[in-house]
Enzyme design. Structure first.
Site, PDB file in Angstrom:
ATOM      1  CG  HIS A  86     -23.623 -21.604  33.484  1.00 43.91           C
ATOM      2  ND1 HIS A  86     -22.746 -21.807  32.376  1.00 43.91           N
ATOM      3  CD2 HIS A  86     -22.997 -21.033  34.598  1.00 43.91           C
ATOM      4  CE1 HIS A  86     -21.477 -21.018  32.975  1.00 43.91           C
ATOM      5  NE2 HIS A  86     -21.791 -20.718  34.126  1.00 43.91           N
ATOM      6  CD  GLU A  97     -15.905 -21.552  38.785  1.00 41.98           C
ATOM      7  OE1 GLU A  97     -15.323 -21.755  37.422  1.00 41.98           O
ATOM      8  OE2 GLU A  97     -16.849 -21.837  39.373  1.00 41.98           O
ATOM      9  CG  ASP A 133     -24.385 -23.516  37.118  1.00 48.17           C
ATOM     10  OD1 ASP A 133     -24.776 -23.832  36.055  1.00 48.17           O
ATOM     11  OD2 ASP A 133     -23.201 -23.209  37.507  1.00 48.17           O
TER      12      ASP A 133
HETATM   13  N1  ADE Z   1     -20.465 -24.456  33.759  1.00 48.27           N
HETATM   14  C1  ADE Z   1     -21.653 -24.265  34.719  1.00 48.27           C
HETATM   15  N2  ADE Z   1     -21.330 -23.572  35.595  1.00 48.27           N
HETATM   16  C2  ADE Z   1     -19.847 -23.543  35.714  1.00 48.27           C
HETATM   17  C3  ADE Z   1     -19.072 -22.921  36.539  1.00 48.27           C
HETATM   18  N3  ADE Z   1     -19.211 -22.212  37.580  1.00 48.27           N
HETATM   19  N4  ADE Z   1     -17.783 -22.817  36.353  1.00 48.27           N
HETATM   20  C4  ADE Z   1     -17.300 -23.405  35.078  1.00 48.27           C
HETATM   21  N5  ADE Z   1     -18.086 -23.692  34.275  1.00 48.27           N
HETATM   22  C5  ADE Z   1     -19.397 -23.875  34.605  1.00 48.27           C
HETATM   23 ZN    ZN Z   2     -20.256 -19.795  35.491  1.00 46.55          ZN
END
Ligand code: ADE
Ligand code: ZN
Length: 330
Positions: free
Chosen positions: A16, A197, A276
């Site tokens: 991201h 996730e 991230d």
């Molecule tokens: N937006 C940024 N990082 C994310 C993540 N790990 N899971 C879901 N949305 C996100």
């Molecule tokens: Zn992500």
């Protein structure tokens, strides 16, 4: 091993771009744009990055990106990341961005598109990186809003390599976005989605069946469903796994307890990614190194993961061939 992992050509498929915002640049952009941050130092920002789950991270992630106002801000953000990634041996970056998060702050769709495209062209020219752009929808906002973004994107869709789905997963199943992803498919756009996730394995199945995605972002909870594992193995659908992200968002308690080795043993098509990096303690090289430390993987295992990423990437056949040859020779 650090030196070797650094030279291994790495493709990053799950990133991201807003999550690459380091506190130093956050302060610089805040100053440039006359924005007051709720922190009095860079150290205070880093201290705040102590997350209990996905939502606690998302709260700071959306707050941090408020310093991004102009196309130059987006260009500077992406160029800074491309330089760091290039220094770690990354050769290809697919960046997701969240237009709805910017529209909600009054930043027009053209702003991130223009800034990110400029950085992508500059990185290809100056660093020899290849790049791809993934327009991501926020799953915790109404599907109608995502549809409106797709409608508004118009000519910009020509520079979009795929659409994605991210943000708070629990309670926001893939099927909520069936119509949006059907429209994307009609427009000829490939599709990816975060699934499994924090959400259940069933969300991975929905992403495949309802959204018709070509890759799953994360997918670490897939192991909870043996039939799904068999399907993923057989179809070789790539999973873009993010080890340090899973650790920092408490998807796993320790890296040693991460399902990655079991997923490899199950024959799944895995790639390693940073998600991230500014928030989770490191980029691609740190993620590879953390896996080396936790799992003791050998060079052949890392070569396989690097190959999987290049094979699953949005890139030209000629570049794919060239990068696969470089990985085999590493
Ligand atoms: N937006 C940024 N990082 C994310 C993540 N790990 N899971 C879901 N949305 C996100
Ligand atoms: Zn992500």
């Amino acid at each position: 091993m650090r030196d070797w992992l650094k030279t291994l050509p790495k493709a990053e498929l799950h990133l991201h771009i807003e999550g690459t915002l380091e506190p130093e640049l956050m302060f610089e952009l805040a100053g440039r744009n006359g924005i007051t941050l709720p922190y009095d130092s860079i150290e205070a920002v880093r201290r705040a990055y102590d997350f209990s789950d996905l939502q606690s991270f998302l709260d700071l992630y959306y707050q941090g990106m408020a310093v991004l106002r102009t196309a130059d801000d987006f260009r500077d953000l992406a160029m800074a990341y491309f330089r760091r990634a290039h220094a770690e041996g990354v050769v290809h970056v697919e960046l997701m961005f969240d237009p709805q998060a910017h529209l909600a702050r009054g930043v027009a769709l053209a702003v991130p598109f223009e800034g990110l495209q400029r950085a992508m062209r500059q990185a290809e020219r100056e660093l020899g990186l290849s790049t791809a752009l993934i327009l991501s929808f926020l799953r915790d906002r109404p599907a109608e809003e995502a549809m409106a973004v797709l409608d508004q994107a118009g000519d910009y869709l020509a520079v979009v390599d795929a659409v994605g789905l991210d943000s708070a997963e629990r309670g926001n199943p893939p099927e909520k976005f069936a119509a949006v992803f059907a429209r994307a498919r009609d427009l000829g756009l490939p599709r990816v989605a975060h699934a499994g996730e924090e959400g259940p394995a069933d969300y991975v199945r929905q992403a495949l069946d309802v959204l018709d995605v070509c890759r799953i972002d994360h997918g670490v909870r897939s192991l909870e469903d043996p039939a799904l594992v068999e399907r993923l193995r057989e179809s070789r659908v790539p999973l873009t796994v993010c080890p340090l992200s899973n650790l920092r968002l408490k998807v796993v308690d320790t890296l040693e307890a991460h399902p990655l080795p079991a997923m490899l043993d199950a024959g799944l098509n895995l790639t390693l990614n940073s998600d991230d990096p500014a928030y989770f303690g490191g980029g691609m090289l740190e993620n590879f190194l953390a896996c080396r430390q936790a799992f003791g993987w050998d060079r052949e295992t890392f070569r396989r993961l690097a190959r999987n990423a290049v094979e699953a990437a949005f890139m030209t056949p000629a570049r794919r061939e060239m990068l696969l040859a470089r990985i085999d020779a590493a």
